[in-house]
Design an enzyme around this catalytic site. Structure first.
Site, mmCIF file in Angstrom:
data_model
loop_
_atom_site.group_PDB
_atom_site.id
_atom_site.type_symbol
_atom_site.label_atom_id
_atom_site.label_comp_id
_atom_site.label_asym_id
_atom_site.label_seq_id
_atom_site.Cartn_x
_atom_site.Cartn_y
_atom_site.Cartn_z
ATOM 1 N N TRP A 38 -51.288 91.853 10.080
ATOM 2 C CA TRP A 38 -51.345 91.811 11.541
ATOM 3 C C TRP A 38 -49.978 92.084 12.149
ATOM 4 O O TRP A 38 -49.875 92.754 13.177
ATOM 5 C CB TRP A 38 -51.912 90.480 12.032
ATOM 6 C CG TRP A 38 -53.350 90.303 11.651
ATOM 7 C CD1 TRP A 38 -53.876 89.341 10.835
ATOM 8 C CD2 TRP A 38 -54.462 91.121 12.045
ATOM 9 N NE1 TRP A 38 -55.231 89.507 10.707
ATOM 10 C CE2 TRP A 38 -55.619 90.589 11.432
ATOM 11 C CE3 TRP A 38 -54.590 92.264 12.849
ATOM 12 C CZ2 TRP A 38 -56.883 91.158 11.606
ATOM 13 C CZ3 TRP A 38 -55.852 92.825 13.014
ATOM 14 C CH2 TRP A 38 -56.978 92.277 12.402
ATOM 15 N N ASP A 46 -48.086 85.864 17.972
ATOM 16 C CA ASP A 46 -49.516 86.078 17.764
ATOM 17 C C ASP A 46 -50.023 84.849 17.019
ATOM 18 O O ASP A 46 -49.749 84.674 15.834
ATOM 19 C CB ASP A 46 -49.732 87.346 16.925
ATOM 20 C CG ASP A 46 -51.203 87.549 16.550
ATOM 21 O OD1 ASP A 46 -52.049 86.722 16.941
ATOM 22 O OD2 ASP A 46 -51.498 88.553 15.846
ATOM 23 N N LYS A 63 -61.373 82.764 16.150
ATOM 24 C CA LYS A 63 -61.078 81.944 14.973
ATOM 25 C C LYS A 63 -61.130 80.455 15.305
ATOM 26 O O LYS A 63 -61.889 79.727 14.716
ATOM 27 C CB LYS A 63 -59.731 82.342 14.390
ATOM 28 C CG LYS A 63 -59.867 83.624 13.565
ATOM 29 C CD LYS A 63 -58.801 84.634 13.800
ATOM 30 C CE LYS A 63 -59.189 85.959 13.137
ATOM 31 N NZ LYS A 63 -58.305 87.046 13.513
#
Ligand SMILES: *Cc1c(COP(=O)(O)O)cnc(C)c1O
Length: 363
Positions: A105, A175, A199
């Site tokens: 990511w 993030d 999530k």
């Protein structure tokens, strides 16, 4: 709602939600809060929905102790849009930003930021297969960098920062998609926090963004309307039609977090679940955990079987025992158990007990 027939869901996202929340969603579908309008059918301009989004924002502020002068937004486009949007808003002309590259990511984030300005890796764990996150002192942030970006929890490889990474005095952008509201996070030490909801916070399709006044002040002219944070700040996340459904579910998840001890309660539950599973992984060389001990994630636990050939049987037998979503990300292989806020400890107990039986049969 009984939850009969539901598996123990270890999926990496979208992920399991508390059954109480799923029940509340089911109840709201035909008629939201007695308004007569169904959850999927209510106008975002109605008072009924305004109450929902106000409540969601207040709960996020309370649970995460968001400073009063920070802005809380519910956007679309996923965390992936934030890879570009953060840079577009914060970098301006010829801006520079430094990144800690701890997995797939962060690699995507730096690539998108590089379209806007000078994005450089201050640290990159790819040569080691992303088994750890850096310690303070392992890297230096450039004097001329406008901010530092990092990924608090590395969803694919199962590593996580257990300290606030040094940014050389620069603003921090994080993030936090895969550990927000599940592990300690000092929002006031950051200038921009973003997280896809699917999530820990709710369903896919809504992205939580938290901005400091500094972040808003950095935005230059000429940013396209929908990509300019100021558009969403000034319209309370309703410049265009927001993800009404997703924001409703996020509000219900945050209410559930608040009923269950707030952030502290979530942290404690997640630590317990993680220790249970890591204890089993450390018990026998039958398992080969991926991450270095001090970088282990409490949210995504990744491991191989010492004998890789047994992995398909592991996944097949796990599925037959009602344990789902355990296949590792293709970049790591093996097994990954994601244990976000909505994952009950009973699921982890069931997994560990299955692992013992599996080892007894195949070890
Ligand atoms: C899942 C994830 C993303 C991608 O989120 P989308 O909402 O699918 O764009 C980004 N970063 C991290 C850390 C993630 O876990």
């Amino acid at each position: 709602m009984t939850g009969a027939g539901r598996v123990h869901n270890f999926g990496a996202g979208p992920a399991v939600l508390p059954l109480e929340v799923v029940s509340e969603v089911a109840e709201a579908l035909p008629n939201l809060s007695g308004s007569g309008f169904g959850l999927l059918e209510v106008s975002h301009r109605s008072g009924t929905f305004q109450n929902v989004i106000d409540s969601a924002e207040e709960r996020v502020r309370r649970v995460l102790s968001v400073p009063d002068d920070y802005h809380v937004l519910f956007l679309q486009g996923g965390a992936s849009t934030q890879f570009y949007m953060t840079a577009l808003n914060l970098l301006g002309n010829e801006g520079k930003a430094d990144f800690l590259i701890t997995g797939g990511w962060s690699q995507k984030a730096i690539k998108e930021a590089g379209r806007v300005g000078d994005a450089e890796a201050a640290w990159d764990g790819s040569d080691d297969g992303f088994v750890s996150v850096p310690s303070n002192g392992d890297y230096a942030i450039r004097d001329e960098a406008g901010y530092m970006h990092y990924t608090s929890n590395n969803t694919l490889f199962g590593t996580q920062f257990h300290h606030l990474p040094d940014s050389g005095g620069k603003p921090r952008v994080v993030d936090a998609s895969s550990d927000i509201c599940g592990t300690p996070l000092d929002v006031s030490s950051h200038d921009l926090v973003y997280a896809g909801a699917q999530k820990n916070l709710g369903p896919s399709g809504v992205t939580l963004v938290i901005l400091s006044p500094w972040a808003v002040s950095k935005i230059g002219e000429g940013v396209p309307t929908m990509l300019d944070y100021r558009t969403h700040v000034s319209k309370g996340s309703m410049f265009n039609t927001p993800n009404t459904f997703g924001i409703f579910v996020l509000d219900r998840v945050m209410a559930w977090v608040e009923r269950n001890g707030g952030l502290e309660g979530a942290i404690e539950r997640n630590r317990k679940k993680a220790s249970l599973l890591y204890e089993e992984l450390d018990r026998t060389p039958f398992w080969a955990p991926h991450a270095n001990t001090d970088s282990r994630s409490v949210m995504n636990v990744t491991w191989r079987l010492a004998n890789h050939d047994l992995e398909p049987a592991f996944l097949e037998e796990a599925a037959a025992s009602g344990l789902g979503g355990l296949k590792g990300h293709r970049s790591v292989g093996g097994i990954r158990a994601s244990m976000y806020n909505g994952c009950p400890i009973e699921s982890v107990e069931a997994l560990v007990s299955f692992m013992r039986r599996f080892e007894a049969r195949h070890g």
